[in-house]
Write a protein that holds these residues in place. Structure first.
Motif, PDB file in Angstrom:
ATOM      1  N   HIS A 177       0.849  -1.187   0.000  1.00 49.41           N
ATOM      2  CA  HIS A 177       0.000   0.000   0.000  1.00 49.41           C
ATOM      3  C   HIS A 177       0.886   1.238   0.000  1.00 49.41           C
ATOM      4  O   HIS A 177       1.921   1.266   0.671  1.00 49.41           O
ATOM      5  CB  HIS A 177      -0.911  -0.001   1.237  1.00 49.41           C
ATOM      6  N   CYS A 178       0.494   2.228  -0.745  1.00 48.54           N
ATOM      7  CA  CYS A 178       1.248   3.463  -0.856  1.00 48.54           C
ATOM      8  C   CYS A 178       0.321   4.622  -0.500  1.00 48.54           C
ATOM      9  O   CYS A 178      -0.823   4.660  -0.956  1.00 48.54           O
ATOM     10  CB  CYS A 178       1.745   3.611  -2.294  1.00 48.54           C
ATOM     11  N   HIS A 179       0.791   5.527   0.335  1.00 53.07           N
ATOM     12  CA  HIS A 179      -0.017   6.689   0.679  1.00 53.07           C
ATOM     13  C   HIS A 179       0.893   7.831   1.123  1.00 53.07           C
ATOM     14  O   HIS A 179       2.061   7.625   1.443  1.00 53.07           O
ATOM     15  CB  HIS A 179      -1.033   6.358   1.773  1.00 53.07           C
ATOM     16  N   SER A 194       0.872  12.527   1.868  1.00 55.15           N
ATOM     17  CA  SER A 194       0.239  13.831   1.724  1.00 55.15           C
ATOM     18  C   SER A 194       1.328  14.887   1.639  1.00 55.15           C
ATOM     19  O   SER A 194       2.450  14.675   2.108  1.00 55.15           O
ATOM     20  CB  SER A 194      -0.713  14.121   2.880  1.00 55.15           C
ATOM     21  N   TYR A 232       1.418  12.306  -8.153  1.00 54.56           N
ATOM     22  CA  TYR A 232       1.362  11.691  -6.821  1.00 54.56           C
ATOM     23  C   TYR A 232       1.189  10.184  -6.922  1.00 54.56           C
ATOM     24  O   TYR A 232       1.816   9.437  -6.177  1.00 54.56           O
ATOM     25  CB  TYR A 232       0.246  12.330  -6.001  1.00 54.56           C
ATOM     26  N   CYS A 291       3.836   5.925  -6.408  1.00 55.64           N
ATOM     27  CA  CYS A 291       3.491   4.579  -5.946  1.00 55.64           C
ATOM     28  C   CYS A 291       3.944   3.501  -6.924  1.00 55.64           C
ATOM     29  O   CYS A 291       4.018   2.337  -6.563  1.00 55.64           O
ATOM     30  CB  CYS A 291       1.983   4.470  -5.742  1.00 55.64           C
ATOM     31  N   ARG A 315      -7.143   3.540  -6.240  1.00 56.77           N
ATOM     32  CA  ARG A 315      -6.523   4.860  -6.129  1.00 56.77           C
ATOM     33  C   ARG A 315      -7.494   5.884  -5.546  1.00 56.77           C
ATOM     34  O   ARG A 315      -8.684   5.832  -5.798  1.00 56.77           O
ATOM     35  CB  ARG A 315      -6.084   5.352  -7.508  1.00 56.77           C
ATOM     36  N   GLU A 316      -6.929   6.819  -4.796  1.00 56.34           N
ATOM     37  CA  GLU A 316      -7.701   7.964  -4.319  1.00 56.34           C
ATOM     38  C   GLU A 316      -6.746   9.146  -4.118  1.00 56.34           C
ATOM     39  O   GLU A 316      -5.737   9.035  -3.444  1.00 56.34           O
ATOM     40  CB  GLU A 316      -8.418   7.662  -3.011  1.00 56.34           C
ATOM     41  N   THR A 349      -3.646  14.682  -0.679  1.00 56.79           N
ATOM     42  CA  THR A 349      -3.534  13.391  -0.006  1.00 56.79           C
ATOM     43  C   THR A 349      -3.795  12.298  -1.034  1.00 56.79           C
ATOM     44  O   THR A 349      -4.759  12.392  -1.802  1.00 56.79           O
ATOM     45  CB  THR A 349      -4.566  13.285   1.128  1.00 56.79           C
ATOM     46  N   TRP A 350      -2.941  11.276  -1.050  1.00 60.22           N
ATOM     47  CA  TRP A 350      -3.118  10.191  -1.998  1.00 60.22           C
ATOM     48  C   TRP A 350      -2.929   8.851  -1.313  1.00 60.22           C
ATOM     49  O   TRP A 350      -2.239   8.742  -0.309  1.00 60.22           O
ATOM     50  CB  TRP A 350      -2.156  10.327  -3.180  1.00 60.22           C
ATOM     51  N   SER A 351      -3.580   7.839  -1.875  1.00 62.06           N
ATOM     52  CA  SER A 351      -3.392   6.464  -1.416  1.00 62.06           C
ATOM     53  C   SER A 351      -3.721   5.526  -2.570  1.00 62.06           C
ATOM     54  O   SER A 351      -4.553   5.837  -3.418  1.00 62.06           O
ATOM     55  CB  SER A 351      -4.268   6.144  -0.202  1.00 62.06           C
ATOM     56  N   ASP A 397      -3.194   1.021  -3.748  1.00 58.97           N
ATOM     57  CA  ASP A 397      -2.641  -0.310  -3.533  1.00 58.97           C
ATOM     58  C   ASP A 397      -1.771  -0.652  -4.733  1.00 58.97           C
ATOM     59  O   ASP A 397      -2.111  -0.324  -5.870  1.00 58.97           O
ATOM     60  CB  ASP A 397      -3.752  -1.349  -3.376  1.00 58.97           C
TER      61      ASP A 397
END
Length: 146
Positions: free
Chosen positions: A40-42, A44, A77, A81, A90-91, A121-123, A125
């Protein structure tokens, strides 16, 4: 005591509506994939989301449209990842709540420029690497032809 309680509820609802309008979502995957994930990658980061008036004439600039000086996009961003083919769920969202107090810069510059510190902010998988097919060496190919 009852009127005070209803005023608090009204203020709470207004504050909730105001604060929720300060965040915009750039990318959001509705499908959630859980198989084959590697990690997982996240993260901000603060970015400059400032704008300038199309017609930068003091006072007149208050009624003219504003143009962004820095385009905030999701790709830079999400690329942190990994490759776009390996990133799922993705978000990416931009929170512009800090732009409200920074809006004072628009008043000081008579509408010409507005400084806006925004929080991105990003996240996502990250998928595991696909298995590579077994390679056959050149020596093995010669033995098979004989």
């Amino acid at each position: 005591m009852q009127p005070f309680r209803s005023n608090v509820n009204i203020y709470f609802v207004l504050a909730s509506l105001l604060l929720s309008g300060c965040t915009s979502t750039l990318v959001r995957d509705d499908v959630t994939r859980t198989a084959g994930l590697e990690g997982h990658c996240h993260g901000s980061e603060w970015v400059d989301d400032s704008s300038i008036a199309v017609l930068p004439v003091p006072i007149v600039a208050f009624i003219t449209p504003q143009v962004d000086l820095h385009h905030v996009a999701s790709e830079p961003y999400l690329n942190r990842c990994g490759a776009s083919t390996r990133v799922v769920n993705r978000e990416v969202s931009v929170n512009r709540l800090a732009c409200m107090p920074a809006g004072l810069t628009r008043i000081i510059t008579l509408g010409v420029w507005q400084w806006c510190p925004a929080r991105v902010t990003w996240s996502a998988d990250v998928l595991a690497d696909p298995p590579r097919p077994a390679s056959v060496s050149l020596g093995d190919q010669r033995n098979q032809k004989s």
